[in-house]
Motif scaffolding. Structure first.
Motif, PDB file in Angstrom:
ATOM      1  N   SER A  28       0.845  -1.189   0.000  1.00 48.19           N
ATOM      2  CA  SER A  28       0.000   0.000   0.000  1.00 48.19           C
ATOM      3  C   SER A  28       0.882   1.241   0.000  1.00 48.19           C
ATOM      4  CB  SER A  28      -0.922   0.033   1.224  1.00 48.19           C
ATOM      5  OG  SER A  28      -1.629   1.257   1.278  1.00 48.19           O
ATOM      6  N   MET A  29       0.522   2.225  -0.821  1.00 49.71           N
ATOM      7  CA  MET A  29       1.225   3.504  -0.828  1.00 49.71           C
ATOM      8  C   MET A  29       0.538   4.527   0.063  1.00 49.71           C
ATOM      9  SD  MET A  29       2.637   4.130  -4.727  1.00 49.71           S
ATOM     10  CE  MET A  29       1.038   4.056  -5.525  1.00 49.71           C
ATOM     11  N   THR A  30      -0.590   4.160   0.683  1.00 49.49           N
ATOM     12  CA  THR A  30      -1.367   5.113   1.477  1.00 49.49           C
ATOM     13  C   THR A  30      -1.331   4.823   2.967  1.00 49.49           C
ATOM     14  OG1 THR A  30      -3.391   3.831   1.168  1.00 49.49           O
ATOM     15  CG2 THR A  30      -2.932   5.554  -0.442  1.00 49.49           C
ATOM     16  N   ARG A  38       3.605   2.662   5.080  1.00 53.08           N
ATOM     17  CA  ARG A  38       4.614   2.482   4.032  1.00 53.08           C
ATOM     18  C   ARG A  38       5.843   1.693   4.468  1.00 53.08           C
ATOM     19  NH1 ARG A  38       6.931   7.276   2.365  1.00 53.08           N
ATOM     20  NH2 ARG A  38       7.855   6.060   0.682  1.00 53.08           N
ATOM     21  N   ASP A  94       5.257  -0.016   1.093  1.00 52.89           N
ATOM     22  CA  ASP A  94       5.504   0.132  -0.341  1.00 52.89           C
ATOM     23  C   ASP A  94       6.991  -0.073  -0.600  1.00 52.89           C
ATOM     24  OD1 ASP A  94       6.768   2.511   0.341  1.00 52.89           O
ATOM     25  OD2 ASP A  94       5.338   3.812  -0.680  1.00 52.89           O
ATOM     26  N   ASN A  99      10.932   8.573  -0.704  1.00 49.56           N
ATOM     27  CA  ASN A  99      10.420   7.813  -1.840  1.00 49.56           C
ATOM     28  C   ASN A  99      11.550   7.565  -2.823  1.00 49.56           C
ATOM     29  OD1 ASN A  99      10.767  10.218  -3.293  1.00 49.56           O
ATOM     30  ND2 ASN A  99       8.616  10.808  -3.089  1.00 49.56           N
ATOM     31  N   GLY A 143       5.653   7.681  -6.995  1.00 52.17           N
ATOM     32  CA  GLY A 143       4.475   6.842  -7.212  1.00 52.17           C
ATOM     33  C   GLY A 143       4.767   5.659  -8.106  1.00 52.17           C
TER      34      GLY A 143
END
Length: 237
Positions: free
Chosen positions: A12-14, A17, A25, A47, A87
């Motif tokens: 999951s990126m939400t 993390r 992620d 990220n 993303g």
């Protein structure tokens, strides 16, 4: 990272993390893994774009930028153009051997989380890549690799997946053996083929397609330097 794999976290990126809430992620889990290995605590959970500088600050060196290299355990590879890989436009993996990676990824609704995969059929080299290495980290403790990721014969690795062709307007041949076999059929752009093994041979990465009556077809899915995929003709998932 291997601890998160054994815990069975979901991609999951939400969420958190980093696996702390049962989700993670690709970049968040790698950042925490590097931190636990001795890196400075990150200002925030970086990220794929922002982790480049943090890796360098913690003793990693950029050893390959869109160039072939001899991978070894501990190498961290960031995919996607620097400055534009946030993303879904980027990915990051850690090598656990010269042919295998561990990463947090989404394969499908039933298969998502931390996986050990074979780099030749998994890494998105078409995005571009940056390889970082820290020669001071301890890579002596082995990671137990699932039996399904070990070769069942010389040169061939077991890996069940699906290849989807995006080779422009070109059809890809299905052969009765890798490299110099006879043509059994064709894969058109956009079509998929399921496979159960892969290898590097004759300048290409090949996958083995189970067919009727116990026979097999062999499909080249990209170019290879004998160890790594150097050109991809479509994704594998």
């Amino acid at each position: 990272m291997d601890g998160l794999r054994q815990q069975g976290i979901k991609y999951s990126m939400t969420g958190a993390r980093d696996g702390s809430d049962g989700t993670g992620d690709c970049s968040g889990t790698i950042v925490r893994s590097v931190e636990k290995a001795g890196a400075n605590k990150p200002t925030w959970l970086y990220n794929t774009d922002s982790m480049h500088a943090w890796l360098v600050q913690n003793g990693y060196k950029l050893i390959a930028d869109n160039k072939s290299w001899t991978a070894k355990r501990g190498d961290i590879v960031i995919f996607g153009k620097k400055g534009a890989s946030g993303g879904a436009a980027g990915h990051v993996v850690e090598f656990i051997s010269n042919t295998q990676i561990i990463h947090c990824t989404y394969k499908n609704p039933q298969m998502n989380g931390v996986y050990i995969d074979n780099e030749a059929t998994t890494c998105p080299y078409y995005m571009g890549w940056y390889v970082y290495r820290n020669d001071n980290i301890d890579t002596s403790k082995p990671i137990e690799v699932p039996n399904t990721e070990k070769p069942n014969k010389v040169g061939w690795y077991m890996e069940k997946g699906t290849f989807k062709s995006n080779a422009g307007n070109e059809n890809i041949a299905i052969l009765d053996k890798a490299v110099d076999g006879k043509i059994l059929g064709w894969i058109k752009p956009g079509q998929e083929v399921k496979y159960d093994q892969f290898t590097h041979k004759g300048g290409y990465v090949w996958v083995r397609q189970p067919r009727v009556n116990g026979s097999y077809g062999f499909v080249a899915i990209g170019k290879s330097n004998g160890k790594k995929k150097t050109e991809s003709w479509g994704p594998c998932y």
